[in-house]
Write a protein that holds these residues in place. Sequence first.
Motif, PDB file in Angstrom:
ATOM      1  N   VAL A 214       0.853  -1.188   0.000  1.00  9.34           N
ATOM      2  CA  VAL A 214       0.000   0.000   0.000  1.00  9.34           C
ATOM      3  C   VAL A 214       0.892   1.242   0.000  1.00  9.34           C
ATOM      4  O   VAL A 214       1.884   1.299   0.733  1.00  9.34           O
ATOM      5  CB  VAL A 214      -0.924   0.012   1.237  1.00  9.34           C
ATOM      6  CG1 VAL A 214      -1.799   1.254   1.238  1.00  9.34           C
ATOM      7  CG2 VAL A 214      -1.766  -1.248   1.285  1.00  9.34           C
ATOM      8  N   CYS A 215       0.538   2.226  -0.838  1.00  7.86           N
ATOM      9  CA  CYS A 215       1.272   3.489  -0.876  1.00  7.86           C
ATOM     10  C   CYS A 215       0.394   4.598  -0.310  1.00  7.86           C
ATOM     11  O   CYS A 215      -0.684   4.876  -0.841  1.00  7.86           O
ATOM     12  CB  CYS A 215       1.705   3.827  -2.309  1.00  7.86           C
ATOM     13  SG  CYS A 215       2.941   2.695  -2.969  1.00  7.86           S
ATOM     14  N   TYR A 216       0.850   5.241   0.763  1.00  7.33           N
ATOM     15  CA  TYR A 216       0.138   6.345   1.396  1.00  7.33           C
ATOM     16  C   TYR A 216       0.738   7.656   0.880  1.00  7.33           C
ATOM     17  O   TYR A 216       1.932   7.901   1.061  1.00  7.33           O
ATOM     18  CB  TYR A 216       0.251   6.276   2.909  1.00  7.33           C
ATOM     19  CG  TYR A 216      -0.350   5.020   3.514  1.00  7.33           C
ATOM     20  CD1 TYR A 216      -1.683   4.969   3.886  1.00  7.33           C
ATOM     21  CD2 TYR A 216       0.434   3.878   3.705  1.00  7.33           C
ATOM     22  CE1 TYR A 216      -2.235   3.829   4.442  1.00  7.33           C
ATOM     23  CE2 TYR A 216      -0.111   2.723   4.261  1.00  7.33           C
ATOM     24  CZ  TYR A 216      -1.445   2.708   4.625  1.00  7.33           C
ATOM     25  OH  TYR A 216      -1.983   1.575   5.174  1.00  7.33           O
ATOM     26  N   SER A 217      -0.083   8.471   0.246  1.00  4.40           N
ATOM     27  CA  SER A 217       0.426   9.690  -0.400  1.00  4.40           C
ATOM     28  C   SER A 217       0.919  10.705   0.630  1.00  4.40           C
ATOM     29  O   SER A 217       0.399  10.810   1.729  1.00  4.40           O
ATOM     30  CB  SER A 217      -0.666  10.314  -1.269  1.00  4.40           C
ATOM     31  OG  SER A 217      -1.737  10.771  -0.473  1.00  4.40           O
ATOM     32  N   LYS A 218       1.947  11.467   0.215  1.00  2.00           N
ATOM     33  CA  LYS A 218       2.501  12.556   1.017  1.00  2.00           C
ATOM     34  C   LYS A 218       2.189  13.864   0.287  1.00  2.00           C
ATOM     35  O   LYS A 218       2.938  14.260  -0.604  1.00  2.00           O
ATOM     36  CB  LYS A 218       4.007  12.368   1.187  1.00  2.00           C
ATOM     37  CG  LYS A 218       4.378  11.091   1.918  1.00  2.00           C
ATOM     38  CD  LYS A 218       5.847  10.717   1.731  1.00  2.00           C
ATOM     39  CE  LYS A 218       6.784  11.731   2.308  1.00  2.00           C
ATOM     40  NZ  LYS A 218       8.209  11.263   2.212  1.00  2.00           N
ATOM     41  N   PRO A 219       1.087  14.520   0.623  1.00  2.00           N
ATOM     42  CA  PRO A 219       0.711  15.753  -0.086  1.00  2.00           C
ATOM     43  C   PRO A 219       1.825  16.784  -0.057  1.00  2.00           C
ATOM     44  O   PRO A 219       2.325  17.142   1.006  1.00  2.00           O
ATOM     45  CB  PRO A 219      -0.521  16.241   0.691  1.00  2.00           C
ATOM     46  CG  PRO A 219      -1.084  15.008   1.325  1.00  2.00           C
ATOM     47  CD  PRO A 219       0.112  14.164   1.663  1.00  2.00           C
ATOM     48  N   GLY A 220       2.224  17.214  -1.249  1.00  2.00           N
ATOM     49  CA  GLY A 220       3.299  18.193  -1.328  1.00  2.00           C
ATOM     50  C   GLY A 220       4.650  17.636  -0.939  1.00  2.00           C
ATOM     51  O   GLY A 220       5.616  18.383  -0.797  1.00  2.00           O
ATOM     52  N   GLY A 221       4.755  16.329  -0.740  1.00  4.49           N
ATOM     53  CA  GLY A 221       6.013  15.735  -0.318  1.00  4.49           C
ATOM     54  C   GLY A 221       6.301  15.884   1.159  1.00  4.49           C
ATOM     55  O   GLY A 221       7.386  15.511   1.626  1.00  4.49           O
ATOM     56  N   ASP A 222       5.331  16.422   1.920  1.00  2.77           N
ATOM     57  CA  ASP A 222       5.542  16.613   3.353  1.00  2.77           C
ATOM     58  C   ASP A 222       5.485  15.285   4.089  1.00  2.77           C
ATOM     59  O   ASP A 222       4.753  14.370   3.689  1.00  2.77           O
ATOM     60  CB  ASP A 222       4.486  17.562   3.918  1.00  2.77           C
ATOM     61  CG  ASP A 222       4.588  18.957   3.331  1.00  2.77           C
ATOM     62  OD1 ASP A 222       5.718  19.356   2.984  1.00  2.77           O
ATOM     63  OD2 ASP A 222       3.552  19.642   3.215  1.00  2.77           O
ATOM     64  N   PRO A 223       6.220  15.157   5.198  1.00  6.33           N
ATOM     65  CA  PRO A 223       6.195  13.907   5.970  1.00  6.33           C
ATOM     66  C   PRO A 223       4.802  13.601   6.511  1.00  6.33           C
ATOM     67  O   PRO A 223       4.036  14.509   6.848  1.00  6.33           O
ATOM     68  CB  PRO A 223       7.181  14.183   7.117  1.00  6.33           C
ATOM     69  CG  PRO A 223       8.046  15.295   6.628  1.00  6.33           C
ATOM     70  CD  PRO A 223       7.174  16.137   5.750  1.00  6.33           C
TER      71      PRO A 223
END
Length: 266
Positions: A214-223
């Motif tokens: 499963v891939c959990y998105s990082k909005p804007g690349g933020d942790p």
Amino acid sequence: RLKRLGSSHFLGAGGRLGLWATTGMVRNAVRPAIRLNVGGELFMAAKATWAKAGFLATLLQEDTSKKMKDADGNLFIDRDPELFAEVLRLLRGYTFSRHPRLTWDEVRQEAEFYQVCPSDLDALEPPPVIVVPPDAFATQKVSLFCVGGDVWHVKDGRAVMTDDIDVKMLGGRGGNSTQLHPTILAALGFQEGVAPGDTEYIPRKLFTRPVRTVCYSKPGGDPIAVPFLPDEVDRKDCPHWVQVTYKQQLSKHRAVPLPLRSQRCF
């Protein structure tokens, strides 16, 4: 439609329109502003800003602009004002932001019509939308071979092992040894299958288990913080998502799936 004259689309960073006419100090401190009428809407910017578009720089020459003015003396251009507002943002050095009605291709084509330098457009092109990979179901396989007695080693090396296996191998997490006993795999939910290429000289074992990545998105690349679940076996922190692998609990019919999430991030 002229009410948009006072919006940030038509003014530089100097302030409201009234300052140009009423405050001599401000008028003398800034460069002269030029108004353009595009499709019935007025836009204001410094001449140097308009000059970044070759088409507009040519039109603003006095000998070519006299025949193209509206009733108030503003240069008139019969084009889409909504597109032009985005072109003006590009001339001011802003990258294209997500728009409810316009795409980057439409804005770029309009900017090319006004002869904005292609290299400037390339520099202001928005970053691509990152699409998170969909959930992936797979069968994890671990092949072992015996070197004598009851000593077993991983055939494909330690680097490909998931975290839950790596931490239980000889030397602990991040160790160098490839030694791994079959009972460890059995305790981690693996089932023993038929090992191909088994010979009487080199005993082999093949273990498998179903997993879901499963891939959990990082909005804007933020942790982001992804809670640890008991069935988690591996985790990787990627630039745009956190990739987590879970072992699947087998029922009599099929693996029990985890809840689905959005697969887009911006």
